[in-house]
Design an enzyme around this catalytic site. Structure first.
Site, PDB file in Angstrom:
ATOM      1  N   LYS A 124      11.563  -0.379  -7.133  1.00  0.00           N
ATOM      2  CA  LYS A 124      11.491   0.830  -7.963  1.00  0.00           C
ATOM      3  C   LYS A 124      11.590   0.483  -9.443  1.00  0.00           C
ATOM      4  O   LYS A 124      10.910   1.073 -10.289  1.00  0.00           O
ATOM      5  CB  LYS A 124      12.615   1.811  -7.606  1.00  0.00           C
ATOM      6  CG  LYS A 124      12.479   2.430  -6.239  1.00  0.00           C
ATOM      7  CD  LYS A 124      11.561   3.628  -6.278  1.00  0.00           C
ATOM      8  CE  LYS A 124      11.181   4.063  -4.992  1.00  0.00           C
ATOM      9  NZ  LYS A 124      10.788   4.664  -4.047  1.00  0.00           N
ATOM     10  N   LYS A 177      -1.715  -0.376   7.378  1.00  0.00           N
ATOM     11  CA  LYS A 177      -0.972   0.796   7.831  1.00  0.00           C
ATOM     12  C   LYS A 177      -1.438   2.112   7.223  1.00  0.00           C
ATOM     13  O   LYS A 177      -1.833   2.173   6.063  1.00  0.00           O
ATOM     14  CB  LYS A 177       0.496   0.595   7.426  1.00  0.00           C
ATOM     15  CG  LYS A 177       1.465   0.690   8.583  1.00  0.00           C
ATOM     16  CD  LYS A 177       2.851   0.274   8.153  1.00  0.00           C
ATOM     17  CE  LYS A 177       3.704   1.482   7.819  1.00  0.00           C
ATOM     18  NZ  LYS A 177       5.129   1.157   7.727  1.00  0.00           N
ATOM     19  N   LYS A 187       0.942   7.490   3.047  1.00  0.00           N
ATOM     20  CA  LYS A 187       0.479   8.531   2.130  1.00  0.00           C
ATOM     21  C   LYS A 187       0.043   7.940   0.791  1.00  0.00           C
ATOM     22  O   LYS A 187      -0.860   8.450   0.151  1.00  0.00           O
ATOM     23  CB  LYS A 187       1.535   9.612   1.975  1.00  0.00           C
ATOM     24  CG  LYS A 187       2.736   9.246   1.165  1.00  0.00           C
ATOM     25  CD  LYS A 187       3.528  10.491   0.822  1.00  0.00           C
ATOM     26  CE  LYS A 187       4.716  10.081  -0.012  1.00  0.00           C
ATOM     27  NZ  LYS A 187       6.001  10.285   0.441  1.00  0.00           N
TER      28      LYS A 187
END
Ligand code: TRP
Length: 329
Positions: A111, A194, A197
């Protein structure tokens, strides 16, 4: 009866990867465990969603989980921020979480790299909040994917540390729950691995028939096999992986035969795949639409979930407070 708990991100929509990878298993275990499923709305504040979008995100995910089969009669289904005991435990656990161990978390470092302008303390202590979610119900089992394993490990560390520091066996150490058949990895339609989203390669439970058909027909393929029984390239293997999830064994066998004798027509394969995906998702989509628009039902579900979750959490907090040394005057 052992307790199972899972937290659900409150942003986006559910796709086939979520459904076959996790949700379908949650639906199945609801009779055999004391289950807690909640929408992690506090966690999502780390990225500062706009106040006017915040509630709709929670509502969407809630409706989609209910439509897919989470049953509020069987499981406690609730919103994280409705249970203030979670935040209280979070404060207490923060006192025994070390900054160093939090800074070493892979997800935190990721992050920081992605978003160097928003390294807030909530991001650093994300695993402490997640541990509070779990420990507040003294859950033994937490089904998580690879990306959350380190967070679960920290929940075990905090449980152990708390028990040792206060000389009380308040918390069991939560373990990852695995399912028969192992982790199902659902591939995307663009051949890049995979379904996710962020990859933009997903088929969503709320997609309608036209959208699903369009997405499947556009899936990446190759120019076809040229020799009998040749190994499958990944993009084709992915289509077969999806087919195995949604179609009958007969159908899978039929197209495998067609691949093996080089007579496969990808258009036919895709048409069948789209049809069989729709068979799984369209009934769920219908329920999503109905549930999303039934505010009275949603409000009843959330109230009953809140009540069950708070009863369980309050019992834990009573023991926690006693162990820490709080005493009423
Ligand atoms: N961090 C989890 C995710 O990103 C969501 C989550 C929050 C969670 N609290 C949890 C998962 C507690 C399991 C248990 O998917």
């Amino acid at each position: 009866m052992d307790t199972v708990l899972s937290g659900i991100r409150s942003t986006g929509h559910l796709h086939l990867g979520n459904y076959f990878g996790a949700l379908r298993n949650f639906v199945r275990i609801q009779d055999s465990y004391r289950c807690f499923f909640f929408i992690a709305d506090l966690h999502s504040l780390t990225t500062h969603p706009h106040p006017s979008d915040f509630h709709a995100g929670v509502k969407t995910i809630l409706a989609e989980y209910l439509a897919a089969g989470l049953d509020p009669e069987k499981s406690a289904i609730y919103i994280q921020s409705d249970v203030p005991e979670i935040s209280e435990l979070y404060v207490l656990l923060n006192m025994l979480a070390y900054v160093g161990e939090l800074e070493r978390t892979v997800t935190f470092k990721e992050k920081v790299r992605q978003n160097p302008n928003n390294v807030n303390a909530g991001l650093l202590t994300y695993p402490v909040l997640m541990a509070s979610d779990i420990l507040v119900h003294r859950a033994q089992w937490v089904p998580v994917g690879k990306d959350q394993e380190q967070h679960l490990e920290l929940a075990r560390v905090f449980a152990r540390r708390f028990n040792n520091m206060y000389g009380a066996e308040v918390f069991p150490e939560p373990r990852n729950m695995t399912f028969p058949g192992g982790a199902v990895k659902v591939p995307g339609l663009d051949g890049t691995g995979k379904m996710g989203k962020s990859n933009g390669n997903g088929i969503y439970l709320y997609d309608d028939e036209k959208t699903i058909t369009k997405k499947v027909m556009k899936a990446v393929t190759d120019s076809g096999p040229t020799e009998p029984d040749s190994p499958m390239p990944e993009v084709i293997e992915n289509l077969f992986t999806l087919l195995k999830l949604v179609s009958t064994p007969d159908t899978v066998e039929y197209f495998t035969g067609k691949w093996n004798d080089c007579s496969i027509r990808y258009g036919d394969l895709k048409k069948q795949l789209a049809k069989d995906i729709c068979n799984v998702t369209l009934p769920i989509k219908e329920r999503i639409d109905a549930i999303y628009n039934d505010d009275a039902y949603l409000s009843k579900v959330v109230a009953s979930g809140r009540e069950r979750a708070r009863a369980s959490a309050a019992a834990t907090l009573a023991e926690v407070r006693k162990a820490v040394g709080f005493k009423p005057f």
